[in-house]
Motif scaffolding. Structure first.
Motif, PDB file in Angstrom:
ATOM      1  N   LEU A  80      10.080  -5.701  -0.950  1.00 42.46           N
ATOM      2  CA  LEU A  80      10.190  -6.177  -2.332  1.00 42.46           C
ATOM      3  C   LEU A  80      11.385  -7.116  -2.480  1.00 42.46           C
ATOM      4  O   LEU A  80      11.270  -8.214  -3.050  1.00 42.46           O
ATOM      5  N   ILE A  81      12.534  -6.690  -1.966  1.00 42.32           N
ATOM      6  CA  ILE A  81      13.755  -7.491  -2.086  1.00 42.32           C
ATOM      7  C   ILE A  81      13.603  -8.806  -1.329  1.00 42.32           C
ATOM      8  O   ILE A  81      13.973  -9.879  -1.831  1.00 42.32           O
ATOM      9  N   LYS A  82      13.031  -8.759  -0.133  1.00 38.50           N
ATOM     10  CA  LYS A  82      12.861  -9.979   0.664  1.00 38.50           C
ATOM     11  C   LYS A  82      11.909 -10.947  -0.025  1.00 38.50           C
ATOM     12  O   LYS A  82      12.146 -12.165  -0.075  1.00 38.50           O
ATOM     13  N   ASN A  83      10.815 -10.430  -0.573  1.00 41.49           N
ATOM     14  CA  ASN A  83       9.859 -11.296  -1.262  1.00 41.49           C
ATOM     15  C   ASN A  83      10.511 -12.038  -2.424  1.00 41.49           C
ATOM     16  O   ASN A  83      10.218 -13.207  -2.665  1.00 41.49           O
ATOM     17  N   VAL A  84      11.376 -11.341  -3.149  1.00 47.53           N
ATOM     18  CA  VAL A  84      12.043 -11.960  -4.297  1.00 47.53           C
ATOM     19  C   VAL A  84      13.131 -12.927  -3.848  1.00 47.53           C
ATOM     20  O   VAL A  84      13.201 -14.073  -4.308  1.00 47.53           O
ATOM     21  N   THR A  85      14.000 -12.489  -2.950  1.00 45.29           N
ATOM     22  CA  THR A  85      15.145 -13.323  -2.561  1.00 45.29           C
ATOM     23  C   THR A  85      14.719 -14.552  -1.770  1.00 45.29           C
ATOM     24  O   THR A  85      15.407 -15.579  -1.796  1.00 45.29           O
ATOM     25  N   ASP A  86      13.598 -14.486  -1.062  1.00 46.04           N
ATOM     26  CA  ASP A  86      13.108 -15.667  -0.330  1.00 46.04           C
ATOM     27  C   ASP A  86      12.725 -16.798  -1.279  1.00 46.04           C
ATOM     28  O   ASP A  86      12.761 -17.978  -0.890  1.00 46.04           O
ATOM     29  N   GLN A  87      12.357 -16.453  -2.506  1.00 41.11           N
ATOM     30  CA  GLN A  87      11.934 -17.466  -3.483  1.00 41.11           C
ATOM     31  C   GLN A  87      12.984 -17.694  -4.577  1.00 41.11           C
ATOM     32  O   GLN A  87      12.797 -18.535  -5.464  1.00 41.11           O
TER      33      GLN A  87
ATOM     34  N   HIS B 174       5.333  -5.120 -11.190  1.00 44.20           N
ATOM     35  CA  HIS B 174       4.349  -4.247 -11.818  1.00 44.20           C
ATOM     36  C   HIS B 174       4.900  -2.831 -11.962  1.00 44.20           C
ATOM     37  O   HIS B 174       5.864  -2.457 -11.296  1.00 44.20           O
ATOM     38  N   GLU B 175       4.238  -2.073 -12.813  1.00 49.24           N
ATOM     39  CA  GLU B 175       4.573  -0.664 -12.970  1.00 49.24           C
ATOM     40  C   GLU B 175       3.910   0.104 -11.838  1.00 49.24           C
ATOM     41  O   GLU B 175       2.816   0.656 -11.984  1.00 49.24           O
ATOM     42  N   LEU B 176       4.591   0.077 -10.678  1.00 44.14           N
ATOM     43  CA  LEU B 176       4.099   0.729  -9.468  1.00 44.14           C
ATOM     44  C   LEU B 176       5.193   1.633  -8.911  1.00 44.14           C
ATOM     45  O   LEU B 176       6.381   1.328  -9.061  1.00 44.14           O
ATOM     46  N   PRO B 177       4.828   2.727  -8.247  1.00 39.45           N
ATOM     47  CA  PRO B 177       5.848   3.676  -7.784  1.00 39.45           C
ATOM     48  C   PRO B 177       6.912   3.046  -6.894  1.00 39.45           C
ATOM     49  O   PRO B 177       8.099   3.354  -7.031  1.00 39.45           O
ATOM     50  N   TRP B 178       6.530   2.161  -5.969  1.00 39.81           N
ATOM     51  CA  TRP B 178       7.502   1.570  -5.056  1.00 39.81           C
ATOM     52  C   TRP B 178       8.391   0.534  -5.754  1.00 39.81           C
ATOM     53  O   TRP B 178       9.541   0.348  -5.377  1.00 39.81           O
TER      54      TRP B 178
ATOM     55  N   LYS C 209       0.839  -1.192   0.000  1.00 37.63           N
ATOM     56  CA  LYS C 209       0.000   0.000   0.000  1.00 37.63           C
ATOM     57  C   LYS C 209       0.878   1.248   0.000  1.00 37.63           C
ATOM     58  O   LYS C 209       2.016   1.237   0.475  1.00 37.63           O
ATOM     59  N   GLU C 210       0.315   2.309  -0.512  1.00 38.64           N
ATOM     60  CA  GLU C 210       1.048   3.569  -0.636  1.00 38.64           C
ATOM     61  C   GLU C 210       1.594   4.046   0.710  1.00 38.64           C
ATOM     62  O   GLU C 210       2.720   4.549   0.806  1.00 38.64           O
ATOM     63  N   GLN C 211       0.808   3.887   1.761  1.00 34.34           N
ATOM     64  CA  GLN C 211       1.195   4.415   3.063  1.00 34.34           C
ATOM     65  C   GLN C 211       2.191   3.515   3.809  1.00 34.34           C
ATOM     66  O   GLN C 211       2.712   3.894   4.867  1.00 34.34           O
ATOM     67  N   GLU C 212       2.470   2.357   3.294  1.00 37.31           N
ATOM     68  CA  GLU C 212       3.406   1.449   3.960  1.00 37.31           C
ATOM     69  C   GLU C 212       4.823   2.034   3.925  1.00 37.31           C
ATOM     70  O   GLU C 212       5.191   2.768   3.008  1.00 37.31           O
ATOM     71  N   THR C 213       5.609   1.659   4.916  1.00 37.25           N
ATOM     72  CA  THR C 213       7.026   2.029   4.928  1.00 37.25           C
ATOM     73  C   THR C 213       7.866   0.787   4.635  1.00 37.25           C
ATOM     74  O   THR C 213       7.403  -0.351   4.810  1.00 37.25           O
ATOM     75  N   GLY C 214       9.090   1.016   4.192  1.00 39.11           N
ATOM     76  CA  GLY C 214      10.003  -0.097   3.950  1.00 39.11           C
ATOM     77  C   GLY C 214       9.608  -0.991   2.784  1.00 39.11           C
ATOM     78  O   GLY C 214       9.920  -2.188   2.773  1.00 39.11           O
TER      79      GLY C 214
END
Length: 303
Positions: free
Chosen positions: A252-259, A269-273, A242-247
């Motif tokens: 993102l990096i943890k989600n990718v590297t865990d898998q 996706h084409e998302l700001p974060w 979500k936009e208001q989330e921090t970190g």
């Protein structure tokens, strides 16, 4: 006819000798004929332009064949282009049933990942930033686009294409396709193919169904259009943030590297974060020894 040929040869030789003598007399009176002297350009031109008997069906003037040393190669009338054409990318990889990218032969790097971005095109700023980061890391990615977005902003599709992004088909309306009829699925894919071709001059070679739910009809239609049906094997989960989330970059990096594993087919996706965190993500992947596969080097058939 043999006598005619001899007479022609004698006349040509006489012409050549007269020209040579005239040239020698104009050079300090030295009339000695050099035995290794080559015919002048004028004499060679006369010899080479006489019609050949065999080429004229045995008719016309017989032309003596000059010695190889007397032949002046004719200049080509076709312009010689110096433009270098881009070499075709060799097909080094294929996709397996887990949607991982696998080397075709031993010795081809297997510690690679495929980068993909879904649901665009949205904004020029985000697209340019993504492509700037990809260029920085010498990486290519597939941009899976929706037809309705392309229709609204065709200039954004052209931007991706012109900057070297690979265009993928993500259906027209971003709907679940697995329960749709063959005709409905075909229209969802076909309309995107036609619009992308109209704008870029090329058609997509990769198809990713929205939500990963293409069904058998989606696989069938994709094959009919020569596209590789492609889901993913590593999800960044950037769509859950979500936009208001921090970190978000760290998540993102943890989600990718865990898998992460060799041949990972990474969904983003084409998302700001995601735009903001991409540089750090790619640097992290590189630090772990991974490189980025060129989508154009992937066969368009699953193995």
């Amino acid at each position: 006819m043999k006598n005619v040929g001899k007479q022609t040869a004698v006349l040509l030789l006489a012409t050549f000798l007269l020209v040579s003598c005239s040239n020698n007399s104009g050079n300090g009176g030295n009339a000695a004929i050099q035995t290794n002297q080559q015919p002048t350009a004028a004499a060679t031109s006369v010899i080479s332009t006489l019609p050949d008997q065999e080429e004229n069906g045995g008719e016309g003037t017989l032309s003596p064949q000059p010695s190889p040393s007397a032949v002046v190669p004719a200049a080509s009338s076709a312009p010689q282009s110096t433009e270098l054409k881009p070499a075709e990318v060799p097909l080094l990889y294929h996709m397996n049933k887990n949607y991982d990218i696998i080397p075709n032969e031993a010795g081809t790097p297997k510690k690679v990942v495929l980068l993909t971005f879904d649901d665009g095109p949205k904004e020029a700023g985000m697209i340019n930033s993504l492509l700037d980061t990809l260029d920085k890391h010498n990486a290519k990615a597939i941009f899976f686009v929706n037809g309705y977005r392309v229709k609204e902003h065709p200039e954004l599709l052209k931007l991706i294409h012109d900057r070297g992004g690979i265009i993928g088909n993500h259906s027209w309306d971003h709907i679940v396709l697995k329960d749709k009829s063959y005709a409905a699925v075909r229209k969802q894919l076909e309309d995107v193919q036609n619009l992308v071709k109209e704008i870029t001059g090329e058609v997509p070679h990769f198809f990713r169904p929205p939500f990963g739910a293409g069904g058998e009809e989606g696989k069938k239609v994709a094959a009919e259009y020569g596209m590789l049906f492609m889901n993913w094997s590593v999800g960044s989960l950037d769509w859950e943030m979500k936009e208001q989330e921090t970190g978000k970059t760290q998540k993102l990096i943890k989600n990718v590297t865990d898998q992460l594993h060799s041949g990972s087919n990474i969904l983003m996706h084409e998302l700001p974060w995601t735009v903001e965190g991409l540089d750090t993500l790619l640097s992290t992947l590189e630090s772990k020894g991974y490189s980025f596969v060129d989508p154009q080097s992937i066969e368009l058939k699953m193995r």
